[in-house]
Design a protein around this motif. Structure first.
Motif, mmCIF file in Angstrom:
data_model
loop_
_atom_site.group_PDB
_atom_site.id
_atom_site.type_symbol
_atom_site.label_atom_id
_atom_site.label_comp_id
_atom_site.label_asym_id
_atom_site.label_seq_id
_atom_site.Cartn_x
_atom_site.Cartn_y
_atom_site.Cartn_z
ATOM 1 N N GLN A 1 0.836 -1.402 -0.009
ATOM 2 C CA GLN A 1 -0.129 0.195 0.074
ATOM 3 C C GLN A 1 0.922 1.353 -0.076
ATOM 4 O O GLN A 1 0.538 2.168 -0.673
ATOM 5 N N ALA A 2 1.942 1.377 0.825
ATOM 6 C CA ALA A 2 2.820 2.399 0.936
ATOM 7 C C ALA A 2 3.349 2.782 -0.495
ATOM 8 O O ALA A 2 3.801 3.903 -0.669
ATOM 9 N N ALA A 3 3.759 1.738 -1.474
ATOM 10 C CA ALA A 3 4.239 1.935 -2.840
ATOM 11 C C ALA A 3 3.111 2.364 -3.657
ATOM 12 O O ALA A 3 3.610 2.771 -4.772
ATOM 13 N N GLY A 4 1.872 2.539 -3.036
ATOM 14 C CA GLY A 4 0.791 2.851 -4.050
ATOM 15 C C GLY A 4 0.088 2.034 -5.135
ATOM 16 O O GLY A 4 -0.259 2.353 -6.146
ATOM 17 N N TYR A 5 0.292 0.817 -4.912
ATOM 18 C CA TYR A 5 0.075 -0.617 -5.830
ATOM 19 C C TYR A 5 -1.436 -0.597 -5.620
ATOM 20 O O TYR A 5 -1.941 -0.482 -4.612
ATOM 21 N N PRO A 6 -2.031 -0.942 -6.633
ATOM 22 C CA PRO A 6 -3.565 -1.304 -6.532
ATOM 23 C C PRO A 6 -4.022 -2.344 -5.566
ATOM 24 O O PRO A 6 -3.181 -3.350 -5.320
ATOM 25 N N VAL A 7 -5.087 -2.080 -4.873
ATOM 26 C CA VAL A 7 -5.648 -3.089 -4.137
ATOM 27 C C VAL A 7 -7.144 -3.412 -4.690
ATOM 28 O O VAL A 7 -7.729 -2.623 -5.379
ATOM 29 N N THR A 8 -7.987 -4.217 -4.244
ATOM 30 C CA THR A 8 -9.193 -4.652 -4.801
ATOM 31 C C THR A 8 -9.992 -5.314 -3.564
ATOM 32 O O THR A 8 -9.522 -6.137 -2.729
ATOM 33 N N ALA A 9 -11.381 -5.473 -3.954
ATOM 34 C CA ALA A 9 -12.146 -6.301 -2.945
ATOM 35 C C ALA A 9 -12.806 -7.653 -3.420
ATOM 36 O O ALA A 9 -13.338 -8.192 -3.060
ATOM 37 N N ALA A 10 -12.401 -7.698 -4.919
ATOM 38 C CA ALA A 10 -12.855 -8.646 -5.820
ATOM 39 C C ALA A 10 -12.189 -9.927 -5.373
ATOM 40 O O ALA A 10 -10.755 -9.782 -5.482
ATOM 41 N N ARG A 11 -12.747 -11.105 -5.268
ATOM 42 C CA ARG A 11 -12.121 -12.438 -5.198
ATOM 43 C C ARG A 11 -11.803 -12.743 -6.580
ATOM 44 O O ARG A 11 -12.622 -12.816 -7.635
ATOM 45 N N PRO A 12 -10.648 -13.418 -6.627
ATOM 46 C CA PRO A 12 -10.235 -13.912 -8.188
ATOM 47 C C PRO A 12 -10.719 -14.985 -8.658
ATOM 48 O O PRO A 12 -11.148 -15.931 -7.754
ATOM 49 N N ALA A 13 -11.048 -15.401 -9.940
ATOM 50 C CA ALA A 13 -11.268 -16.650 -10.348
ATOM 51 C C ALA A 13 -10.110 -17.409 -10.644
ATOM 52 O O ALA A 13 -9.245 -17.016 -11.093
ATOM 53 N N VAL A 14 -10.093 -18.603 -9.751
ATOM 54 C CA VAL A 14 -9.127 -19.479 -9.642
ATOM 55 C C VAL A 14 -9.147 -20.981 -10.265
ATOM 56 O O VAL A 14 -10.349 -21.540 -10.165
ATOM 57 N N ALA A 15 -8.294 -21.171 -11.387
ATOM 58 C CA ALA A 15 -8.495 -22.569 -11.920
ATOM 59 C C ALA A 15 -7.739 -23.487 -11.002
ATOM 60 O O ALA A 15 -6.597 -23.200 -10.530
ATOM 61 N N ALA A 16 -8.403 -24.623 -10.766
ATOM 62 C CA ALA A 16 -7.712 -25.607 -9.894
ATOM 63 C C ALA A 16 -6.398 -25.976 -10.468
ATOM 64 O O ALA A 16 -6.298 -26.438 -11.631
ATOM 65 N N ALA A 17 -5.344 -26.445 -9.549
ATOM 66 C CA ALA A 17 -4.339 -27.095 -10.018
ATOM 67 C C ALA A 17 -4.452 -28.731 -9.326
ATOM 68 O O ALA A 17 -4.994 -28.913 -8.363
ATOM 69 N N VAL A 18 -3.346 -29.380 -9.570
ATOM 70 C CA VAL A 18 -2.821 -30.546 -8.859
ATOM 71 C C VAL A 18 -1.632 -30.180 -8.197
ATOM 72 O O VAL A 18 -0.739 -30.062 -8.640
ATOM 73 N N PHE A 19 -1.555 -30.677 -6.777
ATOM 74 C CA PHE A 19 -0.523 -30.422 -6.110
ATOM 75 C C PHE A 19 -0.297 -32.013 -5.366
ATOM 76 O O PHE A 19 -1.032 -32.505 -4.749
ATOM 77 N N GLU A 20 1.045 -32.319 -5.752
ATOM 78 C CA GLU A 20 1.587 -33.780 -5.171
ATOM 79 C C GLU A 20 2.196 -33.391 -3.905
ATOM 80 O O GLU A 20 3.192 -32.861 -4.062
ATOM 81 N N ALA A 21 1.892 -33.963 -2.806
ATOM 82 C CA ALA A 21 2.664 -33.936 -1.600
ATOM 83 C C ALA A 21 3.568 -34.822 -1.610
ATOM 84 O O ALA A 21 3.546 -36.065 -1.939
ATOM 85 N N ARG A 22 4.884 -34.388 -1.285
ATOM 86 C CA ARG A 22 6.231 -35.026 -1.321
ATOM 87 C C ARG A 22 6.754 -34.662 0.183
ATOM 88 O O ARG A 22 7.752 -33.871 0.276
ATOM 89 N N VAL A 23 6.457 -35.317 1.249
ATOM 90 C CA VAL A 23 6.587 -34.697 2.336
ATOM 91 C C VAL A 23 8.058 -34.759 2.870
ATOM 92 O O VAL A 23 8.913 -35.926 2.606
ATOM 93 N N GLN A 24 8.739 -33.831 3.188
ATOM 94 C CA GLN A 24 10.213 -33.640 3.607
ATOM 95 C C GLN A 24 10.177 -33.672 5.067
ATOM 96 O O GLN A 24 10.329 -32.763 5.911
#
Length: 287
Positions: free
Chosen positions: A129-152
């Motif tokens: 915000q201090a840098a003057g970049y934009p903000v919004t109240a809109a929730r983005p449309a998100v395409a689902a992805a696949v995350f494969e858990a590889r526990v460390q």
């Protein structure tokens, strides 16, 4: 690449494929405050993750696992996928708490074997915000992805691991809480006051400059100058959240054998036989 990216770096990549922004704002004293703040204004394209619901498993009745138990790997992988995060997605996380909550997400991504890069937004939402970049109240449309858990598994230790290492040469416990809580003088959250015997105190907020950005590597090195790079460093806090910035600070200082006690103090005291210490151990050793 540094653990942190600047607002300018992120602003140049707001619409870039393969970058996902995650708002992690959260207040321990008001679990709904962070999400409300997100709904009012957030960085364009950011999704929201809640510390209790998304970045932790439900608390157990016996208190084991602490106040913020690690999420189940498969459950968290599914959460990431719904947020559009795959194994190769570059994640930029932010909060308004000095990187504590965002750091939890970055650490969890490492724990699950994410290899797309995970960064903190240096200075958080305030810097954006201090840098003057934009903000919004809109929730983005998100395409689902696949995350494969590889526990460390080697990144984390549990109560029995810590118990087995108490007093062991070459092992250093770092308590990340404020000094009065470490010394056992006050305890506003957990059922017992004090610290794990042998632990030294390094308040996690001391990893930050006055403007909330991360200190440079040389300043982080100065914070841990009394420790050996050969040591195994185990970091904890109250519930495994604010310890994460200290994990990153230690890594910036050149330490490579750094582990998180995920359950932390709230888990430690859930076991009746675990010892508790009070006072300043470093001061006592020097007297």
């Amino acid at each position: 690449m540094s653990i942190a990216v600047t607002p300018a770096w992120l602003a140049d990549r707001l619409n870039e494929d393969g970058v996902r922004i995650v708002d992690c704002r959260f207040l321990l004293q008001d679990a709904s405050a962070g999400e409300k703040a997100y709904e009012e204004a957030h960085i364009p394209g950011a999704v929201y993750m809640h510390l209790d619901r998304d970045l932790s498993a439900p608390k157990r009745e016996d208190g084991s696992g602490g106040r913020h138990p690690l999420p189940d790997a498969a459950v968290f992988a599914a959460t990431l996928g719904r947020a559009g995060i795959g194994n190769g997605t570059h994640v930029v996380a932010y909060d308004d708490q000095g990187g504590a909550m965002a750091g939890r997400l970055v650490w969890l991504l490492r724990w699950l074997g994410h290899d797309g890069g995970a960064s903190l937004l240096d200075g958080g939402f305030a810097a954006w915000q201090a840098a003057g970049y934009p903000v919004t109240a809109a929730r983005p449309a998100v395409a689902a992805a696949v995350f494969e858990a590889r526990v460390q598994a080697g990144l984390v230790v549990h109560a029995d691991d810590v118990r087995a290492r108490l007093g062991q040469a070459g092992v250093v416990l770092v308590d990340s809480r404020e000094a009065p809580r470490y010394r056992g003088e006050v305890e506003p959250i957990d059922a017992k006051a004090g610290h794990i015997p042998g632990a030294i105190n390094r308040f996690w907020k001391d990893s930050l400059a006055s403007d909330g950005t991360l200190l440079p590597a040389d300043a982080q090195q100065a914070r841990f100058a009394d420790l050996s790079q050969e040591d195994e460093i185990i970091v904890y806090c109250g519930s495994g959240v604010t310890a994460c910035p200290n994990v990153f600070a230690l890594e910036a200082a050149g330490f490579r054998n750094v582990k998180l006690y995920a359950g932390s103090w709230s888990d430690w005291i859930s076991y009746e036989g675990n010892p508790v210490a009070v006072g300043d151990e470093a001061k006592a050793r020097n007297e």
